[in-house]
Scaffold this active site. Structure first.
Site, PDB file in Angstrom:
ATOM      1  N   GLU A   1       0.867  -1.165   0.000  1.00 58.93           N
ATOM      2  CA  GLU A   1       0.000   0.000   0.000  1.00 58.93           C
ATOM      3  C   GLU A   1       0.910   1.223   0.000  1.00 58.93           C
ATOM      4  OE1 GLU A   1      -2.751   0.212   3.299  1.00 58.93           O
ATOM      5  OE2 GLU A   1      -3.386   2.217   2.675  1.00 58.93           O
TER       6      GLU A   1
ATOM      7  N   ARG B   1       5.142 -12.778   9.553  1.00 63.96           N
ATOM      8  CA  ARG B   1       5.843 -11.545   9.233  1.00 63.96           C
ATOM      9  C   ARG B   1       7.166 -11.487   9.986  1.00 63.96           C
ATOM     10  NH1 ARG B   1       3.894  -6.463   9.739  1.00 63.96           N
ATOM     11  NH2 ARG B   1       1.964  -7.082   8.761  1.00 63.96           N
TER      12      ARG B   1
ATOM     13  N   LYS C   1       4.232   0.890   9.595  1.00 62.60           N
ATOM     14  CA  LYS C   1       4.414   2.138   8.846  1.00 62.60           C
ATOM     15  C   LYS C   1       3.848   3.327   9.604  1.00 62.60           C
ATOM     16  CE  LYS C   1       3.067   0.146   4.898  1.00 62.60           C
ATOM     17  NZ  LYS C   1       2.606   0.017   3.502  1.00 62.60           N
TER      18      LYS C   1
HETATM   19  P1  ATP Z   1       2.567  -2.182   8.108  1.00 65.23           P
HETATM   20  O1  ATP Z   1       1.871  -3.178   8.980  1.00 65.23           O
HETATM   21  O2  ATP Z   1       4.004  -1.981   8.405  1.00 65.23           O
HETATM   22  O3  ATP Z   1       1.837  -0.900   7.941  1.00 65.23           O
HETATM   23  P2  ATP Z   1       1.464  -3.418   5.839  1.00 65.23           P
HETATM   24  O4  ATP Z   1       1.365  -4.879   5.981  1.00 65.23           O
HETATM   25  O5  ATP Z   1       0.231  -2.639   6.009  1.00 65.23           O
HETATM   26  O6  ATP Z   1       2.634  -2.870   6.718  1.00 65.23           O
HETATM   27  P3  ATP Z   1       1.655  -3.345   3.034  1.00 65.23           P
HETATM   28  O7  ATP Z   1       2.101  -2.220   2.204  1.00 65.23           O
HETATM   29  O8  ATP Z   1       0.227  -3.722   3.002  1.00 65.23           O
HETATM   30  O9  ATP Z   1       2.117  -3.013   4.495  1.00 65.23           O
HETATM   31  O10 ATP Z   1       2.566  -4.607   2.789  1.00 65.23           O
HETATM   32  C1  ATP Z   1       2.893  -5.101   1.525  1.00 65.23           C
HETATM   33  C2  ATP Z   1       3.277  -6.535   1.636  1.00 65.23           C
HETATM   34  O11 ATP Z   1       4.367  -6.698   2.524  1.00 65.23           O
HETATM   35  C3  ATP Z   1       2.132  -7.356   2.186  1.00 65.23           C
HETATM   36  O12 ATP Z   1       2.008  -8.528   1.408  1.00 65.23           O
HETATM   37  C4  ATP Z   1       2.542  -7.673   3.586  1.00 65.23           C
HETATM   38  O13 ATP Z   1       2.038  -8.901   3.981  1.00 65.23           O
HETATM   39  C5  ATP Z   1       4.065  -7.669   3.489  1.00 65.23           C
HETATM   40  N1  ATP Z   1       4.658  -7.285   4.767  1.00 65.23           N
HETATM   41  C6  ATP Z   1       4.420  -6.172   5.480  1.00 65.23           C
HETATM   42  N2  ATP Z   1       5.098  -6.172   6.629  1.00 65.23           N
HETATM   43  C7  ATP Z   1       5.809  -7.322   6.656  1.00 65.23           C
HETATM   44  C8  ATP Z   1       6.721  -7.929   7.591  1.00 65.23           C
HETATM   45  N3  ATP Z   1       7.035  -7.346   8.740  1.00 65.23           N
HETATM   46  N4  ATP Z   1       7.247  -9.129   7.268  1.00 65.23           N
HETATM   47  C9  ATP Z   1       6.948  -9.723   6.115  1.00 65.23           C
HETATM   48  N5  ATP Z   1       6.114  -9.221   5.198  1.00 65.23           N
HETATM   49  C10 ATP Z   1       5.539  -8.040   5.455  1.00 65.23           C
HETATM   50 MG    MG Z   2      -1.343  -3.906   4.633  1.00 60.21          MG
END
Ligand code: ATP
Ligand code: MG
Length: 563
Positions: free
Chosen positions: A41, A266, A276
């Protein structure tokens, strides 16, 4: 596709995701296709957790001769910015991966998603609801209590079609209506209790502008986007496990292509935060200088700090992919980096806190050029010439006027070897008469002890680094420590554990002459001090170096290799 990890052990370990793909290829489930995607995102910069997902998704595409799409999940106009899109692309590329021409945006599917929603309404599987957000929350129930049906749930298909179209046409105020899937308010899975598919929101979108005033929810957009792109294996983190039945429900009711979702744990890393939202708060509150502050766990921060893409890919291989969450010690990331930098970095000498040394028996004008090895790990990196002259700098810490036992460096009357040069002896100490501060050391050198060619058999216990004063360049050096004092900063007061000493700036450091032409992002090992890289803000007039990592794990959490 990515370069092989040149220096580092290639260890393409199998994992449970790859096992599933192997099995699908055996049964020809997707006609032999493997198509993954990385779906960020665009509401912030990518962090090391995303790097794990990138290495997994793009790595699978590379190893199975498949494809990995880059898809921006841009369904939330109020939080998304073009700056983030650009940074994400730069970071994925820098990590060594390519998405070819498969750069997609969930917003490209808004029209199609709208039509899918109309199709569900026509099947009696979605309805326009007028409950307020609080009422919807109250109706939802809890993990132990079933939800309550909305009074708007049983509207006719015609009425729903009419209202939904008018929602799109902007006839209703923001937040006054939603479109909800009609599933089961008593489902044990709360995600199945008539989830919201659309909300009314008058907000400009970075790609669609003001074309839409209704926006799809992530849960409605995500699975259909995967389906439209004919993704075979939709790999995501564990928190989406409970959403999978909903995604399955949508594609089954629509009768469209069905990707397989697979969840993995994760990455959690010690001594940092990864959400984020929190990273944004650190940036906005000025706790760091920006998203690319070298203390941030963002990919851009790690890059600025001096991390290599190879070391991050290597780290991702080493941590593997599992089904259960755990906390990875940041020392493992640093160790992966050291293993890479040890093999590729040029060794140079730099003195961070200079103490002047005068070699009394060395000719005033003479400059001797000594041989220095660029990298003992790699002979092909060759040698360089190092100027030696009467006035030198050594590290303040390498001298003690009243040393304890076993101090093998310099003190009055003792000898030490200068790296690549001579053994010197400290004859006397000059002090500022007012402050008592040591201003310079007077030493003599033994001409028979020149490194490599000297005839003397003399041995000393300590070797220290130095630079020739007239041949040194001034620099600012920035040393970094953990951003947080505790392993797992969490809860409402997570900021209370920020480490106030995470950045130390040292001015007037003296670097050996060869660094005068150092370019931004050039990497070095400063002998005995660690790995450093030239910062973005550096210029020939004002050289700035970041310490990427120390030579050893000073926190001594895991066994050392190398060094
Ligand atoms: P955050 O929780 O940090 O805001 P998010 O999951 O909302 O992150 P996205 O931009 O939706 O962030 O993530 C893009 C991809 O990265 C998704 O497929 C998510 O599952 C993966 N991802 C995000 N954080 C992690 C992590 N800590 N470890 C592994 N994969 C991750
Ligand atoms: Mg997300």
């Amino acid at each position: 596709m990515s370069e092989p990890i040149n220096n580092l052990p290639e260890q393409k370990t199998s994992n449970f995701v790859r096992d599933i793909i192997d099995e699908d290829l055996k049964t020809n489930k997707y006609d032999g296709r493997v198509n993954t995607r990385f779906p960020p995102e665009p509401n912030g910069y990518l962090h090391i957790g995303h790097a794990k997902s990138i290495c997994l998704n793009f790595g699978i595409a590379r190893d199975y001769n498949g494809m990995c799409n880059l898809r921006f999940d841009d369904t939330n106009p109020s939080k998304e910015e073009v700056e983030y899109v650009e940074s994400i692309k730069e970071d994925v590329r820098w990590l060594g991966f390519s998405w070819g021409n498969r750069e997609y945006y969930a917003s490209d599917y808004f029209e199609q998603l709208y039509e899918y929603a109309v199709a569900l309404i026509k099947k009696g599987l979605a309805y326009v609801c007028e409950l307020t957000p609080e009422q919807i929350r109250e109706h939802r129930g809890t993990l132990t209590a079933p939800g309550k049906e909305s009074p708007f749930r049983n509207r006719s298909i015609e009425e729903n079609l009419n209202l939904f179209e008018r929602m799109r046409n902007g006839e209703f105020p923001d937040g006054s209506k939603t479109l909800r899937a009609k599933i089961d308010m008593s489902s044990p899975n709360i995600n199945m209790r008539d989830p919201i598919m659309y909300r009314i929101l008058r907000e400009s979108h970075h790609r669609t502008g003001d074309k839409w005033c209704i926006y799809p929810m992530y849960d409605w957009a995500h699975g259909q986007s995967d389906s439209l792109e004919k993704i075979t294996h939709s790999i995501c983190t564990l928190e989406f496990e409970d959403h999978r039945p909903l995604y399955d429900w949508f594609v089954e009711k629509l009768g469209i292509y069905h990707p397989q979702q697979i969840e993995f744990a994760r990455l959690n890393l010690s001594y940092t935060v990864m959400s984020k939202r929190r990273l944004l708060q650190l940036v906005e509150d000025g706790n760091v200088s920006g998203w690319d502050d070298p203390r941030m766990p963002t990919i851009s921060g790690l890059r600025r700090r001096g991390y290599t893409p190879e070391s991050i890919r290597y780290f991702a291989e080493r941590i593997g992919v599992a089904k259960r969450e755990n906390m990875i010690d940041v020392a493992l990331l640093e160790d992966s980096l050291r293993e890479d930098l040890n093999k590729r970095s040029l060794r140079v000498m730099a003195v961070l806190k200079p103490l002047k040394v005068v070699i009394d028996n060395f000719h005033d004008e003479k400059v001797e050029m000594l041989d220095a090895t660029n990298n003992p790990e790699d002979e092909s990196m060759g040698k360089r010439k190092l100027p030696f002259s009467k006035i030198l700098y050594i590290e303040q810490d390498d001298f003690m006027e009243n040393p304890p036992k076993k101090f093998f460096r310099l003190s009055p009357g003792t000898e030490v070897r200068l790296r690549y040069a001579y053994i010197i002896k400290c004859e006397s100490v000059s002090k500022d008469p007012k402050t008592g501060e040591i201003t310079e050391l007077h030493c003599t050198y033994d001409p028979e002890t020149r490194s490599g060619t000297g005839t003397s058999q003399k041995k000393v216990k300590g070797t220290i680094h130095w630079v020739s004063a007239n041949h040194s360049v001034n620099a600012e050096v920035r040393l970094y420590d953990r951003l947080f004092k505790i392993e797992n900063p969490s809860g409402d007061d997570w900021k209370a554990s920020i480490n106030p000493e995470s950045l130390t700036i040292i001015k007037n450091c003296k670097l050996e002459q060869s660094l005068i032409n150092a370019k931004k992002q050039d990497r070095y090992q400063f002998e005995r001090l660690g790995y450093f890289c030239v910062d973005y803000d550096s210029s020939p007039a004002n050289i700035i170096c970041n310490r990427t990592v120390t030579l050893k794990d000073t926190w001594a959490k895991i066994a050392k290799t190398g060094e």
